[in-house]
Design a protein around this motif. Structure first.
Motif, PDB file in Angstrom:
ATOM      1  N   GLU A   1       0.843  -1.197   0.000  1.00 58.04           N
ATOM      2  CA  GLU A   1       0.000   0.000   0.000  1.00 58.04           C
ATOM      3  C   GLU A   1       0.879   1.248   0.000  1.00 58.04           C
ATOM      4  OE1 GLU A   1      -3.247   0.304  -0.243  1.00 58.04           O
ATOM      5  OE2 GLU A   1      -3.681  -1.849  -0.193  1.00 58.04           O
ATOM      6  N   TYR A   2       0.406   2.276  -0.685  1.00 62.92           N
ATOM      7  CA  TYR A   2       1.078   3.580  -0.728  1.00 62.92           C
ATOM      8  C   TYR A   2       0.201   4.624  -0.041  1.00 62.92           C
ATOM      9  CZ  TYR A   2       4.519   1.774  -4.028  1.00 62.92           C
ATOM     10  OH  TYR A   2       5.529   1.060  -4.606  1.00 62.92           O
ATOM     11  N   ASP A   3       0.831   5.673   0.438  1.00 60.37           N
ATOM     12  CA  ASP A   3       0.056   6.753   1.048  1.00 60.37           C
ATOM     13  C   ASP A   3      -0.838   7.433   0.023  1.00 60.37           C
ATOM     14  OD1 ASP A   3       1.139   6.545   3.704  1.00 60.37           O
ATOM     15  OD2 ASP A   3       2.987   7.405   2.923  1.00 60.37           O
ATOM     16  N   ASP A   4      -0.327   7.596  -1.188  1.00 57.40           N
ATOM     17  CA  ASP A   4      -1.120   8.211  -2.252  1.00 57.40           C
ATOM     18  C   ASP A   4      -0.922   7.473  -3.564  1.00 57.40           C
ATOM     19  OD1 ASP A   4      -2.672  10.463  -1.280  1.00 57.40           O
ATOM     20  OD2 ASP A   4      -0.767  11.486  -0.901  1.00 57.40           O
ATOM     21  N   TYR A   5      -2.055   7.194  -4.215  1.00 56.95           N
ATOM     22  CA  TYR A   5      -2.057   6.704  -5.593  1.00 56.95           C
ATOM     23  C   TYR A   5      -2.648   7.822  -6.443  1.00 56.95           C
ATOM     24  CZ  TYR A   5      -1.603   1.951  -3.633  1.00 56.95           C
ATOM     25  OH  TYR A   5      -1.187   0.822  -2.964  1.00 56.95           O
ATOM     26  N   PHE A   6      -1.837   8.394  -7.300  1.00 58.77           N
ATOM     27  CA  PHE A   6      -2.321   9.416  -8.218  1.00 58.77           C
ATOM     28  C   PHE A   6      -2.588   8.768  -9.573  1.00 58.77           C
ATOM     29  CE2 PHE A   6       0.681  11.637  -5.341  1.00 58.77           C
ATOM     30  CZ  PHE A   6      -0.218  12.504  -4.727  1.00 58.77           C
ATOM     31  N   CYS A   7      -3.243   9.514 -10.444  1.00 61.17           N
ATOM     32  CA  CYS A   7      -3.402   9.014 -11.802  1.00 61.17           C
ATOM     33  C   CYS A   7      -2.992  10.086 -12.795  1.00 61.17           C
ATOM     34  CB  CYS A   7      -4.820   8.521 -12.076  1.00 61.17           C
ATOM     35  SG  CYS A   7      -6.080   9.786 -12.248  1.00 61.17           S
ATOM     36  N   LEU A   8      -2.424   9.633 -13.884  1.00 61.35           N
ATOM     37  CA  LEU A   8      -1.962  10.560 -14.911  1.00 61.35           C
ATOM     38  C   LEU A   8      -3.122  11.380 -15.464  1.00 61.35           C
ATOM     39  CD1 LEU A   8       0.535  11.439 -16.551  1.00 61.35           C
ATOM     40  CD2 LEU A   8      -0.124   9.742 -18.253  1.00 61.35           C
ATOM     41  N   GLU A   9      -4.303  10.776 -15.462  1.00 66.47           N
ATOM     42  CA  GLU A   9      -5.478  11.439 -16.028  1.00 66.47           C
ATOM     43  C   GLU A   9      -5.926  12.640 -15.201  1.00 66.47           C
ATOM     44  OE1 GLU A   9      -4.888   7.563 -17.663  1.00 66.47           O
ATOM     45  OE2 GLU A   9      -5.165   8.106 -15.569  1.00 66.47           O
ATOM     46  N   ASN A  10      -5.407  12.774 -13.989  1.00 67.61           N
ATOM     47  CA  ASN A  10      -5.719  13.924 -13.137  1.00 67.61           C
ATOM     48  C   ASN A  10      -4.413  14.460 -12.568  1.00 67.61           C
ATOM     49  OD1 ASN A  10      -6.939  15.860 -11.548  1.00 67.61           O
ATOM     50  ND2 ASN A  10      -7.728  14.415 -10.035  1.00 67.61           N
ATOM     51  N   PHE A  11      -3.524  14.884 -13.478  1.00 64.19           N
ATOM     52  CA  PHE A  11      -2.162  15.232 -13.079  1.00 64.19           C
ATOM     53  C   PHE A  11      -2.100  16.469 -12.182  1.00 64.19           C
ATOM     54  CE2 PHE A  11       2.232  16.710 -13.757  1.00 64.19           C
ATOM     55  CZ  PHE A  11       2.893  15.544 -13.403  1.00 64.19           C
ATOM     56  N   SER A  12      -3.060  17.367 -12.309  1.00 68.71           N
ATOM     57  CA  SER A  12      -3.042  18.573 -11.481  1.00 68.71           C
ATOM     58  C   SER A  12      -3.105  18.234  -9.998  1.00 68.71           C
ATOM     59  CB  SER A  12      -4.193  19.506 -11.865  1.00 68.71           C
ATOM     60  OG  SER A  12      -5.437  18.863 -11.676  1.00 68.71           O
ATOM     61  N   LYS A  13      -3.739  17.118  -9.663  1.00 68.81           N
ATOM     62  CA  LYS A  13      -3.808  16.704  -8.257  1.00 68.81           C
ATOM     63  C   LYS A  13      -2.430  16.333  -7.732  1.00 68.81           C
ATOM     64  CE  LYS A  13      -6.087  13.542  -5.040  1.00 68.81           C
ATOM     65  NZ  LYS A  13      -7.037  12.410  -4.887  1.00 68.81           N
ATOM     66  N   VAL A  14      -1.604  15.737  -8.580  1.00 66.84           N
ATOM     67  CA  VAL A  14      -0.236  15.390  -8.187  1.00 66.84           C
ATOM     68  C   VAL A  14       0.506  16.644  -7.743  1.00 66.84           C
ATOM     69  CG1 VAL A  14       1.929  14.305  -8.903  1.00 66.84           C
ATOM     70  CG2 VAL A  14      -0.241  13.533  -9.898  1.00 66.84           C
ATOM     71  N   GLU A  15       0.411  17.679  -8.545  1.00 68.36           N
ATOM     72  CA  GLU A  15       1.112  18.926  -8.252  1.00 68.36           C
ATOM     73  C   GLU A  15       0.663  19.523  -6.927  1.00 68.36           C
ATOM     74  OE1 GLU A  15       1.985  20.990 -12.413  1.00 68.36           O
ATOM     75  OE2 GLU A  15      -0.145  20.502 -12.207  1.00 68.36           O
ATOM     76  N   THR A  16      -0.644  19.540  -6.701  1.00 68.27           N
ATOM     77  CA  THR A  16      -1.200  20.144  -5.485  1.00 68.27           C
ATOM     78  C   THR A  16      -0.810  19.363  -4.243  1.00 68.27           C
ATOM     79  OG1 THR A  16      -3.083  21.019  -6.724  1.00 68.27           O
ATOM     80  CG2 THR A  16      -3.327  20.847  -4.334  1.00 68.27           C
ATOM     81  N   VAL A  17      -0.978  18.046  -4.289  1.00 60.29           N
ATOM     82  CA  VAL A  17      -0.745  17.219  -3.101  1.00 60.29           C
ATOM     83  C   VAL A  17       0.735  17.166  -2.742  1.00 60.29           C
ATOM     84  CG1 VAL A  17      -0.934  14.896  -2.128  1.00 60.29           C
ATOM     85  CG2 VAL A  17      -2.826  15.840  -3.462  1.00 60.29           C
ATOM     86  N   LEU A  18       1.602  17.032  -3.719  1.00 57.65           N
ATOM     87  CA  LEU A  18       3.034  16.960  -3.407  1.00 57.65           C
ATOM     88  C   LEU A  18       3.547  18.277  -2.837  1.00 57.65           C
ATOM     89  CD1 LEU A  18       4.625  14.854  -6.292  1.00 57.65           C
ATOM     90  CD2 LEU A  18       3.797  14.118  -4.055  1.00 57.65           C
ATOM     91  N   ARG A  19       2.998  19.374  -3.298  1.00 55.96           N
ATOM     92  CA  ARG A  19       3.387  20.670  -2.724  1.00 55.96           C
ATOM     93  C   ARG A  19       2.944  20.747  -1.264  1.00 55.96           C
ATOM     94  NH1 ARG A  19       0.695  23.793  -5.933  1.00 55.96           N
ATOM     95  NH2 ARG A  19       2.341  23.851  -7.519  1.00 55.96           N
ATOM     96  N   ASP A  20       1.737  20.272  -0.981  1.00 52.22           N
ATOM     97  CA  ASP A  20       1.214  20.335   0.390  1.00 52.22           C
ATOM     98  C   ASP A  20       1.861  19.308   1.311  1.00 52.22           C
ATOM     99  OD1 ASP A  20      -0.474  22.355  -0.425  1.00 52.22           O
ATOM    100  OD2 ASP A  20      -2.242  21.061  -0.632  1.00 52.22           O
TER     101      ASP A  20
END
Length: 265
Positions: free
Chosen positions: A163-182
């Motif tokens: 298990e990972y703390d976060d599973y992101f998806c390429l189809e919603n890449f903007s979420k990756v940017e927001t969460v990693l910054r936070d």
């Protein structure tokens, strides 16, 4: 919190001889100073994330040095103790149908060195013009072909943790940017416009069935900054063959990501 490893108990041999664990561990990258681990999966914005990590780890100064990453795929691979002590873990998944199309259009159609390796997997009994998308998908029913290159190898093979703390998806890449910054205070360095192996900036064509179009014909489209829409690469039979060959990836994606972004559920 104990972070259990996905493949460690599949063999009672020394862990250094566990090939599935070693493969996944080699793709788990350390973000030094953040005590974070990113499991990179080719064709899932990995160039952007590896460039971001190279910058965060002090090895490059800006995105103009992004080609550094291609000679340093495993420079930041984590040790077993680093994996176990990580405070934050994440990965980026991609719709398996879209990823397979991306691998084909990037590596086969563009005649990348990977295309010639694919021909070697067939004992050089095929020509590059034989490799239509239909042929490519059908070949994935053979494990030695499907697992023969990291660009279409199943995504689940790259995941070192259960298990990972976060599973992101390429189809919603903007979420990756927001969460990693936070979460860990890093900003994404987006190199997609600089690379030649994405569909970034291409016009998508959705008025034809491209599943049996020869690679050279597709390359002509590509040279004119046009690509088939991923859905236009599939027909009903190819959908079912992909579901069978990548059943674990599809199950993983459905369990961790919004099903609305899966091309065919």
């Amino acid at each position: 919190m104990i972070r259990f490893f996905r493949y460690s108990n599949e063999s009672y041999n020394n862990l250094n001889q566990n090939s599935k664990h070693k493969f996944a561990q080699s793709h788990a990258l350390n973000i030094f100073g953040k005590e974070a681990i990113y499991s990179f999966i080719p064709k899932n914005a990995c160039s952007t994330l590896r460039t971001t990590i190279a910058y965060a780890n002090g090895c490059i100064r800006d995105k103009s040095d992004f080609n550094w990453i291609h000679k340093n795929n495993h420079t930041f691979s984590a040790t077993l103790s680093e994996l176990a002590r990580a405070k934050y873990t994440f990965t980026i998944l991609r719709c398996p149908f879209a990823r397979l199309v991306s691998a084909y259009l990037d590596k086969i159609v563009s005649r990348d060195t990977v295309a010639w390796n694919y021909i070697d997997l067939h004992n050089r009994k095929i020509d590059i013009e034989d490799i239509t998308f239909d042929f490519f998908v059908r070949s994935m029913s053979k494990p030695n072909i499907r697992d023969g290159d990291i660009h279409w190898r199943p995504q689940i093979d790259f995941l070192v943790y259960e298990e990972y703390d976060d599973y992101f998806c390429l189809e919603n890449f903007s979420k990756v940017e927001t969460v990693l910054r936070d979460r860990i205070g890093i900003d994404i360095i987006d190199v997609r416009p600089l690379t030649s192996h994405t569909s970034y900036g291409f016009n998508l064509i959705d008025d034809n069935d491209f599943s049996n179009i020869k690679p050279f014909e597709l390359l002509k489209y590509k040279l004119n900054r046009a690509l088939p829409h991923p859905k236009n690469m599939y027909n009903d039979e190819l959908i079912e063959l992909t579901k069978k060959a990548y059943s674990d990836d599809i199950s993983l994606y459905q369990s961790k990501i919004d099903r609305k972004t899966l091309m065919y559920s």
